[in-house]
Write an enzyme that holds these catalytic residues in place. Structure first.
Site, short mmCIF file in Angstrom:
data_model
loop_
_atom_site.label_atom_id
_atom_site.label_comp_id
_atom_site.label_asym_id
_atom_site.label_seq_id
_atom_site.Cartn_x
_atom_site.Cartn_y
_atom_site.Cartn_z
N ASP A 47 0.83 -1.21 0.00
CA ASP A 47 0.00 0.00 0.00
C ASP A 47 0.87 1.26 0.00
O ASP A 47 2.01 1.24 0.45
CB ASP A 47 -0.87 0.05 1.27
CG ASP A 47 -2.01 -0.96 1.24
OD1 ASP A 47 -2.07 -1.77 0.30
OD2 ASP A 47 -2.82 -0.93 2.18
N HIS A 98 -5.80 2.36 -4.00
CA HIS A 98 -5.79 2.65 -2.55
C HIS A 98 -6.45 4.00 -2.28
O HIS A 98 -6.85 4.27 -1.16
CB HIS A 98 -4.33 2.64 -2.07
CG HIS A 98 -4.18 2.57 -0.58
ND1 HIS A 98 -5.00 1.81 0.23
CD2 HIS A 98 -3.29 3.17 0.27
CE1 HIS A 98 -4.62 1.94 1.49
NE2 HIS A 98 -3.60 2.77 1.55
N HIS A 102 -4.21 10.01 0.30
CA HIS A 102 -4.30 9.18 1.51
C HIS A 102 -5.16 9.89 2.56
O HIS A 102 -4.67 10.48 3.51
CB HIS A 102 -2.90 8.86 2.06
CG HIS A 102 -2.86 7.52 2.76
ND1 HIS A 102 -3.36 7.33 4.02
CD2 HIS A 102 -2.40 6.32 2.36
CE1 HIS A 102 -3.19 6.07 4.36
NE2 HIS A 102 -2.62 5.43 3.37
N HIS A 192 3.94 -2.02 3.26
CA HIS A 192 3.90 -0.63 2.75
C HIS A 192 5.22 -0.28 2.05
O HIS A 192 6.29 -0.55 2.59
CB HIS A 192 3.62 0.33 3.91
CG HIS A 192 2.27 0.09 4.54
ND1 HIS A 192 2.06 -0.93 5.44
CD2 HIS A 192 1.08 0.71 4.36
CE1 HIS A 192 0.78 -0.92 5.80
NE2 HIS A 192 0.16 0.06 5.17
ZN LIG Z 1 -2.39 3.36 3.23
#
Ligand SMILES: [Zn+2]
Length: 233
Positions: A47, A98, A102, A192
Site C-alpha cells: 500500500d 488505494h 491518503h 507498505h
Molecule cells: Zn495506506
C-alpha cells in the site's frame, strides 16, 4: 427539546454513514474480502506507493525472488511517478486502487468518496490502461457511500489477513517473525512501500524490502504460491 432531537438525528446519521460501514467491513467482514479464493494461494500486497526511492528497490527484490505482487497505489503518486507504475505492470505485478490521496474515508462526503474509489480507478484505467477494479480503502476504513458505490461500478474491496505494523521502523527479522506467526493458507499480506502517509516512520520501507526474501521463503515453505488481488475477488 427540538435542539436535542436534531442533535440525536445528526448523531444517528453520522453513526450510520461513518461508523457502521467500518464495523460492517472490518469486524464482521461483510462486503469485503481478506483472503484469496483458492487454497494454496497467498497474496502479497503493498500500500501507499509508488515512492521514487523505495518502490524501485522493492521491484528489484521481487524480481530476484520471482514473485508477482499487487500494489494498491495512491493515484496522485502514480501520476507523479508513472515510470514506476509502468515498470510494475511490465514486470507482471498488478496495480489496484488505494485512493486518489491518503485520506480518511469515513469522514468524506459522497463526491470525495467517489473520487477515492471509482474515480481513482478510472484515472488509473485512462492513464495506464489497467482494469483497477479492486479497492483497498486507506486505513481499511470506508463509509456508507463506499458500500453503495463499489458494487454499482463492478469494484470489490480487498482488505488483509496479515498486518504487522511495518509502517514503524522494525528489524527485518522481527517483520519476518510477525508475518510467519500470522501466515495461513489463503492469507492476504499487507505491507507498505512508502513512508509518506500519516503515521509512517521515515525509512520504514527499507526494512520491509530487506524482509521480503525471507517472507517469500516462508510462504513457499508452507507449500503456497502467490496470487494477485484480482484473483482474490
Ligand atoms: Zn495506506
Amino acid at each position: 427539546m427540538i435542539g436535542w432531537l436534531v442533535g440525536l438525528i445528526v448523531f444517528c446519521i453520522l453513526v450510520a454513514y461513518c461508523g457502521v460501514p467500518v464495523l460492517w467491513t472490518r469486524v464482521f467482514h461483510l462486503s469485503s474480502r481478506r483472503y484469496t479464493n483458492k487454497p494454496g494461494k497467498v497474496a502479497l500486497t503493498f500500500d501507499d506507493g509508488p515512492h521514487p526511492e523505495y518502490t524501485p528497490q522493492l521491484l528489484d527484490v521481487l524480481k530476484s525472488c520471482g514473485v508477482r505482487a499487487t500494489f494498491f497505489v495512491i493515484v496522485d503518486h502514480a501520476l507523479k511517478y508513472p515510470e514506476i507504475v509502468e515498470r510494475m505492470m511490465a514486470e507482471g505485478h498488478e496495480v489496484q486502487v488505494h485512493g486518489e490521496r491518503h485520506l480518511f474515508v469515513p469522514f468524506l462526503h459522497p463526491v470525495l468518496t467517489y473520487r477515492q474509489s471509482v474515480g481513482a480507478s478510472r484515472i488509473l484505467q485512462q492513464r495506464f490502461g489497467v482494469l483497477a477494479n479492486v479497492y483497498r480503502p486507506t486505513w481499511g476504513a470506508c463509509n456508507l457511500a463506499t458500500l453503495f458505490l463499489l458494487p454499482r461500478h463492478d469494484m470489490h474491496m480487498l482488505l488483509w489477513s496479515v498486518m504487522v505494523g511495518d509502517w514503524r521502523r522494525t528489524e527485518p527479522g522481527e517483520l519476518v517473525r510477525r508475518v510467519t506467526d500470522k501466515l495461513s493458507d489463503r492469507a492476504v499480506i499487507v505491507l507498505h512501500d512508502s513512508d509518506w502517509s500519516y503515521g509512517a516512520e521515515r525509512g520504514a520501507p527499507l526494512q520491509v524490502i530487506a524482509a521480503i526474501p525471507e517472507i517469500v521463503q516462508a510462504v513457499r515453505e508452507r507449500g503456497c504460491d502467490f496470487a494477485l488481488a484480482s484473483e482474490c475477488v
